[in-house]
Design an enzyme around this catalytic site. Sequence first.
Site, PDB file in Angstrom:
ATOM      1  N   ASP A   1      70.989  16.080  72.135  1.00  0.00           N
ATOM      2  CA  ASP A   1      72.224  16.721  72.565  1.00  0.00           C
ATOM      3  C   ASP A   1      71.882  17.924  73.446  1.00  0.00           C
ATOM      4  O   ASP A   1      71.279  18.889  72.984  1.00  0.00           O
ATOM      5  CB  ASP A   1      72.998  17.157  71.314  1.00  0.00           C
TER       6      ASP A   1
ATOM      7  N   SER B   1      75.459  14.439  67.871  1.00  0.00           N
ATOM      8  CA  SER B   1      76.016  15.462  68.754  1.00  0.00           C
ATOM      9  C   SER B   1      76.716  16.545  67.940  1.00  0.00           C
ATOM     10  O   SER B   1      76.817  16.454  66.728  1.00  0.00           O
ATOM     11  CB  SER B   1      76.953  14.825  69.781  1.00  0.00           C
ATOM     12  N   CYS B   2      77.199  17.531  68.643  1.00  0.00           N
ATOM     13  CA  CYS B   2      77.836  18.722  68.053  1.00  0.00           C
ATOM     14  C   CYS B   2      78.831  18.337  66.966  1.00  0.00           C
ATOM     15  O   CYS B   2      79.645  17.446  67.209  1.00  0.00           O
ATOM     16  CB  CYS B   2      78.561  19.490  69.161  1.00  0.00           C
ATOM     17  N   PRO B   3      78.850  18.942  65.810  1.00  0.00           N
ATOM     18  CA  PRO B   3      78.063  20.117  65.422  1.00  0.00           C
ATOM     19  C   PRO B   3      76.799  19.769  64.621  1.00  0.00           C
ATOM     20  O   PRO B   3      76.205  20.644  64.007  1.00  0.00           O
ATOM     21  CB  PRO B   3      79.042  20.865  64.505  1.00  0.00           C
ATOM     22  N   MET B   4      76.429  18.491  64.598  1.00  0.00           N
ATOM     23  CA  MET B   4      75.378  18.047  63.691  1.00  0.00           C
ATOM     24  C   MET B   4      74.017  18.736  63.864  1.00  0.00           C
ATOM     25  O   MET B   4      73.393  19.109  62.868  1.00  0.00           O
ATOM     26  CB  MET B   4      75.219  16.521  63.760  1.00  0.00           C
TER      27      MET B   4
END
Lengths: 81, 193
Positions: A44, A17-20
């Site tokens: 995501d 999930s964010c920011p990946m």
Amino acid sequence: MSAEFDISQTLDVKGASCPMPVVKTKQAIDDLEAGEVLEVVATDSGSMSDLDGWAAGTDGVELLDQVEDGDVYKHYVEKTA
Amino acid sequence: MSTDTPAASADGEPLTEAELQARIEELEDKVATLETDTADDTKKMTIVATQGTFDMAYPPLILASTAAAFGWDVVVFHTFWGLDILHEEKSKDLKLSAVGNPSMPMPNALAAFPGMDSMATKMMEKRIADNGTATIEELIELSIDQGVELQACQMTIELMEYDEDDFYDEVTVGVGAATALQHMAESDIQLLV
């Protein structure tokens, strides 16, 4: 869904999930040559807006397409420079 | 800037070719400087990180690593408890505070019991793992790999009796408020967390 462009590489960020999704996309793009297309496969839902925003605000990349495919979000990013 | 400079010197005599040539060169230099100044359109961001709890460590790290993915020039200035994020050992063991957090599913009187912070942190860590959210350690590594400058405020290092050797190797020490302000003044985005 079959893309109408040649995919040079696929980045699997399913489950992340964010920011990946954005950060990993940037790193993968860095390893590509100009003209090559990266396919990013994410789960995501925020990646739809985030990758769009990242591509719009980043030089040398162009978001060609985004596809929602069930629970999976696919993004096609070209390295333009 | 005046665009109607007469082609004559102060004493009314017409300018010589050499004088005109010198004036042209002077103006060319000015244009070149202006072009260099405006060509650098790299965005800059400065974040001041003052908190060292588990939940407050996330926003600066997420924003910094994402901004770096945009190719921005990013500085995170860590001060007071924010220093714990840069401390190699402490950063792996940041705690969520159960007390004074209205989102916690327990009253403050209960949250104040020993072990409650650890329990709340464990619960949050599990949710983070289940959600596929990066760990603080991963985000620090990502930020460093992408060239985010992590600064540690010298005054608070000394105030809180930290040993600089305990920080990640890439951390910049020996900086203070003036350094932070300088980067903030040049930044498009400044955030205090």
